[in-house]
Design a protein around this motif. Structure first.
Motif, mmCIF file in Angstrom:
data_model
loop_
_atom_site.group_PDB
_atom_site.id
_atom_site.type_symbol
_atom_site.label_atom_id
_atom_site.label_comp_id
_atom_site.label_asym_id
_atom_site.label_seq_id
_atom_site.Cartn_x
_atom_site.Cartn_y
_atom_site.Cartn_z
ATOM 1 N N THR A 113 28.275 0.346 -13.684
ATOM 2 C CA THR A 113 29.073 0.390 -12.877
ATOM 3 C C THR A 113 28.902 0.410 -11.657
ATOM 4 O OG1 THR A 113 30.089 0.673 -15.169
ATOM 5 C CG2 THR A 113 31.775 1.243 -13.423
ATOM 6 N N TYR A 114 30.032 -0.225 -10.471
ATOM 7 C CA TYR A 114 30.397 -0.616 -9.006
ATOM 8 C C TYR A 114 31.208 0.959 -8.910
ATOM 9 C CZ TYR A 114 29.264 -0.771 -3.547
ATOM 10 O OH TYR A 114 29.608 -0.323 -2.589
ATOM 11 N N PRO A 115 31.271 1.567 -8.340
ATOM 12 C CA PRO A 115 30.238 2.705 -7.360
ATOM 13 C C PRO A 115 28.679 3.210 -7.822
ATOM 14 C CG PRO A 115 31.456 3.949 -6.514
ATOM 15 C CD PRO A 115 32.151 2.921 -7.213
ATOM 16 N N PHE A 116 27.252 3.214 -6.996
ATOM 17 C CA PHE A 116 26.789 3.626 -8.313
ATOM 18 C C PHE A 116 25.678 3.796 -7.023
ATOM 19 C CE2 PHE A 116 25.799 -1.164 -8.873
ATOM 20 C CZ PHE A 116 24.536 -1.890 -8.155
ATOM 21 N N PRO A 117 25.125 5.136 -6.842
ATOM 22 C CA PRO A 117 24.261 6.015 -6.317
ATOM 23 C C PRO A 117 22.418 4.920 -6.027
ATOM 24 C CG PRO A 117 23.937 7.488 -7.655
ATOM 25 C CD PRO A 117 25.290 6.020 -8.448
ATOM 26 N N LEU A 118 22.557 4.449 -4.903
ATOM 27 C CA LEU A 118 21.984 3.013 -4.229
ATOM 28 C C LEU A 118 19.882 3.650 -4.962
ATOM 29 C CD1 LEU A 118 22.072 0.804 -2.702
ATOM 30 C CD2 LEU A 118 21.459 1.022 -0.882
ATOM 31 N N GLU A 119 19.665 4.489 -4.237
ATOM 32 C CA GLU A 119 18.657 5.394 -4.590
ATOM 33 C C GLU A 119 17.713 5.134 -4.895
ATOM 34 O OE1 GLU A 119 18.075 8.994 -2.500
ATOM 35 O OE2 GLU A 119 18.257 8.086 -0.189
ATOM 36 N N ASP A 120 19.781 5.965 -6.540
ATOM 37 C CA ASP A 120 19.152 5.786 -8.232
ATOM 38 C C ASP A 120 18.854 4.741 -8.688
ATOM 39 O OD1 ASP A 120 19.122 7.400 -11.191
ATOM 40 O OD2 ASP A 120 20.948 6.069 -10.830
ATOM 41 N N PHE A 121 19.796 3.433 -7.821
ATOM 42 C CA PHE A 121 19.633 2.391 -8.694
ATOM 43 C C PHE A 121 18.210 1.580 -8.394
ATOM 44 C CE2 PHE A 121 21.170 -2.254 -7.377
ATOM 45 C CZ PHE A 121 20.846 -3.165 -9.158
ATOM 46 N N CYS A 122 17.763 1.789 -7.042
ATOM 47 C CA CYS A 122 16.757 0.660 -6.785
ATOM 48 C C CYS A 122 15.137 1.400 -7.565
ATOM 49 C CB CYS A 122 16.483 1.856 -5.411
ATOM 50 S SG CYS A 122 17.723 0.607 -4.110
ATOM 51 N N GLU A 123 15.396 3.011 -7.574
ATOM 52 C CA GLU A 123 14.242 3.648 -8.056
ATOM 53 C C GLU A 123 14.526 3.056 -9.790
ATOM 54 O OE1 GLU A 123 13.443 7.909 -10.068
ATOM 55 O OE2 GLU A 123 14.481 8.214 -8.374
ATOM 56 N N ARG A 124 15.334 2.796 -10.606
ATOM 57 C CA ARG A 124 15.043 2.480 -11.676
ATOM 58 C C ARG A 124 15.092 0.921 -12.082
ATOM 59 N NH1 ARG A 124 14.237 3.194 -17.114
ATOM 60 N NH2 ARG A 124 16.404 1.762 -18.281
ATOM 61 N N LEU A 125 15.004 -0.300 -11.101
ATOM 62 C CA LEU A 125 14.906 -1.071 -10.409
ATOM 63 C C LEU A 125 13.248 -1.144 -10.348
ATOM 64 C CD1 LEU A 125 17.058 -3.304 -8.651
ATOM 65 C CD2 LEU A 125 16.992 -2.802 -11.293
ATOM 66 N N ASN A 126 12.594 -0.527 -9.937
ATOM 67 C CA ASN A 126 11.117 -0.421 -8.813
ATOM 68 C C ASN A 126 10.110 -0.153 -10.777
ATOM 69 O OD1 ASN A 126 10.846 -1.485 -6.934
ATOM 70 N ND2 ASN A 126 11.527 0.690 -6.123
ATOM 71 N N PHE A 127 10.716 0.669 -11.511
ATOM 72 C CA PHE A 127 10.535 1.649 -12.917
ATOM 73 C C PHE A 127 10.501 1.013 -13.721
ATOM 74 C CE2 PHE A 127 11.081 3.002 -17.268
ATOM 75 C CZ PHE A 127 10.036 3.182 -17.807
#
Length: 359
Positions: A113-127
């Motif tokens: 749900t936006y807004p969300f921590p960008l770094e956390d989101f990217c880390e999750r997608l990469n995982f």
């Protein structure tokens, strides 16, 4: 001169398709990744129909708000054999429990749900991308790690003798509990689930059933009760462990079995046949083990899986048992286990069996 905003922009090593209008500018401006934007349902459907094995994206981001076709789109993707392996992440602007419930039912990979921590989101997608690549090789990974881990002979001999004697002595209790479980509610007496133990080896894990027979289907409706869910200060970050306080799925008899730890006794069978040891790190459900694949936390799988361990004798059932503390205890035991440490844990286990809280 290089733009610092570009340097700090999160990296996603994947091909991404984003469907939606509300977050279109956010996705395009914030992510330094190969993102293809779409906002017309027909174009989106046409795009997916035209994909081949060589052109498939890695991740599909689908907005929920102002998208009445959202869940139908997911169903269509799931029906297509070519698209079934795609990572699907839903994005929303307003929080809606009904949408989350539908997302869980359809087994999407995540929901933010936006807004969300960008770094956390990217880390999750990469995982998710990395795990997608290693998941088909899970059994191969287990075989490789298992070669490195072997239960010491003295520990294994003690496990066989102790669990064998315990099973013989407790057999009358097993019969009584089995009858009571069957009388209280329909369903199997023994609950069997897949668990991940030493060396990432997957095995069938046994317990006396303490929940309703439809317990697994109720997970999505009680997600807010997970005591580890709010530990992280990052919004939408995932808890690796799942444990519910005042779990409504537990039967009256089940509550007693859990409070006295009688529900755990069938794991003596796991110990006797070699799936587990009397003392070790608790074997984890697949959905928990999937999130502990980093070097920092995978250490726990290099030690034996156990019926009891440091977690049980230290803070079992207490509110202040954090996810980080539990991981650290697991890692410590994997690095330091010995016969002497095992004996100390066994001696301290009995007083720890009676839990003070319903967790």
């Amino acid at each position: 001169m290089m733009n610092t905003s570009t340097i700090n922009r999160p990296q996603i090593n994947a091909k991404i398709v984003h469907f939606g209008k509300l977050l279109k500018s956010v996705i395009s401006e914030e992510f330094d990744a190969n993102v293809e934007q779409m906002d017309d349902p027909e174009d989106f459907k046409r795009y997916l129909d035209q994909q081949s094995l060589l052109t498939l994206p890695d991740i599909i981001l689908i907005e929920v708000d102002d998208n009445k076709n959202c869940f139908d789109q997911i169903r269509e993707i799931k029906k297509n054999p070519l698209l079934q392996g795609l990572i699907i992440v839903l994005l929303g602007i307003k929080e809606d429990k009904n949408w989350r419930r539908q997302a869980l039912d359809l087994k999407v990979n995540d929901y933010y749900t936006y807004p969300f921590p960008l770094e956390d989101f990217c880390e999750r997608l990469n995982f998710l991308v990395k795990f997608k690549l290693i998941k088909p090789k899970l059994m191969e990974l287990a075989q490789q790690v298992e070669v490195e881990y072997q239960t010491p002979f003295a520990k294994r001999a003690f496990d066989v003798v102790a669990s064998g004697i315990a099973l013989l002595l407790l057999f009358p209790l097993f019969i009584v509990v089995a009858i009571l479980v069957r009388l209280e509610s329909k369903g199997p007496v023994i609950y069997k689930s897949k668990r991940v133990g030493a060396g990432y080896r997957i095995f069938d894990f046994y317990k006396f059933r303490s929940m309703r027979s439809d317990a697994d289907k109720m997970l999505d409706s009680i997600a807010d009760l997970n005591q580890y869910a709010n530990e992280s200060d990052k919004k939408n970050s995932k808890a690796a462990f799942v444990k519910f306080k005042d779990d409504p799925r537990i039967t009256k008899l089940g509550a007693f079995l859990r409070k006295t730890s009688i529900d755990e006794l069938p794991q003596l069978i796991n110990v006797f046949i070699g799936d587990m040891s009397l003392v070790g790190n608790r074997p984890l459900p697949l959905y928990e083990a999937e999130q502990l694949t980093t070097n920092e936390w995978s250490t726990r799988f290099l030690g034996p899986a156990g019926l009891t361990g440091l977690w049980q004798i230290s803070k079992r059932g207490k509110k202040d048992m954090s996810e980080t503390e539990r991981k650290e205890l697991d890692n410590y035991y994997a690095d330091n286990y010995s016969i002497l440490l095992d004996l100390k844990i066994i001696l301290k286990t009995i007083p720890a069996l009676i839990q003070k809280e319903e967790v």
